[in-house]
Write a protein that holds these residues in place. Structure first.
Motif, short mmCIF file in Angstrom:
data_model
loop_
_atom_site.label_atom_id
_atom_site.label_comp_id
_atom_site.label_asym_id
_atom_site.label_seq_id
_atom_site.Cartn_x
_atom_site.Cartn_y
_atom_site.Cartn_z
N ASN A 106 34.12 38.27 13.41
CA ASN A 106 33.57 38.47 12.06
C ASN A 106 34.67 38.25 11.03
N THR A 107 34.26 38.23 9.77
CA THR A 107 35.16 38.00 8.65
C THR A 107 35.23 39.26 7.80
N ARG A 108 36.41 39.62 7.39
CA ARG A 108 36.56 40.81 6.55
C ARG A 108 35.99 40.53 5.17
N LEU A 109 35.09 41.40 4.73
CA LEU A 109 34.42 41.23 3.44
C LEU A 109 34.87 42.31 2.47
N PRO A 110 34.75 42.06 1.17
CA PRO A 110 35.03 43.11 0.19
C PRO A 110 34.00 44.24 0.29
N LYS A 111 34.33 45.36 -0.30
CA LYS A 111 33.43 46.51 -0.23
C LYS A 111 32.08 46.19 -0.86
N VAL A 112 32.08 45.48 -1.97
CA VAL A 112 30.85 45.05 -2.63
C VAL A 112 30.77 43.53 -2.49
N VAL A 113 29.75 43.06 -1.80
CA VAL A 113 29.58 41.62 -1.57
C VAL A 113 28.73 41.04 -2.69
N LYS A 114 29.29 40.05 -3.39
CA LYS A 114 28.56 39.35 -4.44
C LYS A 114 28.64 37.86 -4.19
N ALA A 115 27.47 37.22 -4.12
CA ALA A 115 27.45 35.77 -3.97
C ALA A 115 27.63 35.14 -5.35
N PRO A 116 28.35 34.03 -5.44
CA PRO A 116 28.53 33.37 -6.73
C PRO A 116 27.20 32.84 -7.27
N GLU A 117 27.15 32.62 -8.58
CA GLU A 117 25.93 32.11 -9.18
C GLU A 117 25.63 30.72 -8.64
N GLY A 118 24.38 30.49 -8.28
CA GLY A 118 23.99 29.20 -7.74
C GLY A 118 22.81 29.36 -6.80
N HIS A 119 22.54 28.31 -6.04
CA HIS A 119 21.43 28.37 -5.09
C HIS A 119 21.76 27.50 -3.89
N ASN B 240 13.93 27.94 14.59
CA ASN B 240 13.56 29.22 15.20
C ASN B 240 12.68 28.97 16.42
N PRO B 241 12.48 29.98 17.26
CA PRO B 241 11.64 29.77 18.46
C PRO B 241 10.26 29.21 18.16
N LEU B 242 9.62 29.62 17.05
CA LEU B 242 8.27 29.15 16.75
C LEU B 242 8.26 27.91 15.86
N GLY B 243 9.42 27.45 15.44
CA GLY B 243 9.48 26.26 14.59
C GLY B 243 10.54 26.41 13.52
N ILE B 244 10.42 25.60 12.47
CA ILE B 244 11.45 25.56 11.43
C ILE B 244 11.26 26.70 10.45
N ASN B 245 12.32 27.49 10.25
CA ASN B 245 12.35 28.51 9.21
C ASN B 245 13.32 28.06 8.12
N GLY B 246 12.90 28.18 6.87
CA GLY B 246 13.75 27.81 5.75
C GLY B 246 14.07 29.02 4.89
N TYR B 247 15.28 29.05 4.32
CA TYR B 247 15.74 30.18 3.52
C TYR B 247 16.32 29.64 2.21
N TYR B 248 15.58 29.82 1.12
CA TYR B 248 16.02 29.36 -0.19
C TYR B 248 16.57 30.55 -0.96
N LEU B 249 17.88 30.54 -1.18
CA LEU B 249 18.57 31.68 -1.79
C LEU B 249 19.06 31.30 -3.18
N VAL B 250 18.71 32.12 -4.17
CA VAL B 250 19.16 31.93 -5.55
C VAL B 250 19.94 33.17 -5.96
N SER B 251 21.15 32.97 -6.49
CA SER B 251 22.00 34.10 -6.89
C SER B 251 22.37 33.96 -8.37
N ARG B 252 22.48 35.10 -9.04
CA ARG B 252 22.99 35.14 -10.41
C ARG B 252 24.34 35.85 -10.47
N GLY B 253 25.03 35.84 -9.33
CA GLY B 253 26.35 36.43 -9.28
C GLY B 253 26.36 37.94 -9.11
#
Length: 383
Positions: A302-315, A322-335
């Motif tokens: 694993n990777t050491r992370l900060p105490k509060v994890v914040k993803a940068p703004e973006g998407h 996946n076992p049953l087929g394609i799973n997609g994950y669309y992630l949008v962050s505002r920082g």
């Protein structure tokens, strides 16, 4: 000779025919309704289905909205639960999306362990359907063989993760912790046992005359229909769509593995069952190869992370096979420390919407055989 309808009403040939009235029949909602709380609104002309409307939402738990008020460590728990038969793979997809947006490089040992565990989870998923599907159309014995193999692999998963269904072993940046000493050896031994015993299940059901009569030529889904509805995974490959992200857009360690893709062309219930069955052998081999490679690697998982994890703004968008087929994950962050939006594209949803075409024209006795062969989990629809 009198027709079946004339014989039923007790009149001879040439008598005036009775008009039939279209009937609306509800299959569900009740639990369990094949694989969860699903409702099918059917229109029937006698024993033949003339229209089908899948009605979903009866077990909706609002995971996509809950993502927005949970931090990046907590959302893995929600992702773990929408497809309870593919828990490890579902949480993995979210972890990959967050890691991509944050630019985290996952340690090599964690990457190969993730790949091995994803393939073991695939086998667990497929064995459930290989046991439950024959049960739904009257074959009781196969479920005992399928669960015997599941328990062997469940013990391995439980040892490493601590859970039997909701493993919660992925973390942003890798895995929860290092695997126990000697675990990879025990896991390979379990894989060997399952591989040796799989012919018991295979020989029992694959060429069984009654099973063939109920599934061969029934519920044919063409490659064009599968593509039009966005069907993926074993259901799509049974119709001849030769597409698998593990080979075509590799992630984790799949780019370094030769991944055989199981396909059929018939597109019927039996072809879908065979794709699932043969995929078990492939996934067992892939998992074993990954575990052997893990033994040659050292370093953190694993990777050491900060105490509060914040993803940068973006998407970003990540998708997994996946076992049953394609799973997609669309992630949008505002920082911030929670996602602004995390949209799930799940395989089960596409598989179920194809029922509106697939069930039209079939007979009521074939309805359950077709429904079960589409391999879905309703929580994966009502996420």
């Amino acid at each position: 000779m009198a027709t079946a309808r004339e014989m039923t009403v007790g009149v001879g040939a040439g008598a005036e025919q009775l008009d039939t009235t279209e009937m609306v029949l509800n299959i569900g909602p009740q639990h369990p309704s094949t694989h969860g709380v699903l409702r099918l609104k059917l229109k029937l002309d006698g024993e033949r289905v003339t229209a089908c409307e899948p009605v979903v939402g009866y077990m909706h738990r609002g995971a996509e909205k809950l993502f927005e008020v949970r931090d990046y460590r907590q959302i893995l728990m929600l992702a773990n639960r929408h497809d309870w038969l593919s828990a490890f793979c579902s949480e993995l997809g979210v972890a990959l999306a967050v890691e991509r947006l944050m630019g985290i490089e996952v340690p090599e040992r964690a990457t190969w362990l993730r790949t091995a565990l994803a393939e073991l989870n695939r086998v667990l998923n497929h064995l459930m359907f290989l046991g439950s599907y024959p049960l739904e159309i009257g074959a009781i014995t196969p479920v005992f063989y399928a669960f015997r193999e599941r328990e062997t692999l469940q013990a391995v998963f439980e040892e490493v993760a601590g859970g039997r269904m909701h493993f919660m072993f992925n973390r942003i940046g890798g895995l929860k912790e290092e695997v126990p000493a000697g675990w990879t050896t025990r896991a390979r031994q379990a894989i060997g046992e399952v591989r040796r015993r799989m012919p018991d299940l295979d020989n029992l059901i694959r060429r069984n005359e009654i099973f063939l009569a109920r599934t061969r030529g029934v519920g044919v889904l063409s490659a064009e229909q599968a593509a039009a509805y966005g069907v993926s995974g074993p259901v799509a490959r049974a119709s001849g769509l030769d597409f698998d992200l593990r080979r075509d857009e590799p992630y984790l360690a799949y780019g370094e593995l030769d991944v055989p893709i199981v396909t059929r062309t018939a597109g019927d219930c039996h072809a879908r069952f065979e794709c699932l069955l043969d995929q078990v052998y492939v996934s067992l081999d892939l998992a074993e190869r990954c575990l052997s490679h893990v033994d040659t690697l050292t370093g953190p998982v694993n990777t050491r992370l900060p105490k509060v994890v914040k993803a940068p703004e973006g998407h970003t968008y990540a998708w997994t096979e996946n076992p049953l087929g394609i799973n997609g994950y669309y992630l949008v962050s505002r920082g911030e420390k929670t996602p602004w939006r995390l949209k799930l594209r799940t395989a089960s949803y596409a598989n179920v919407q194809a029922l509106s075409t697939l069930l039209v024209g079939c007979l009521v006795p074939d309805l359950v055989a077709i429904l079960g062969s589409m391999f879905f989990v309703v929580g994966d629809i009502d996420k």
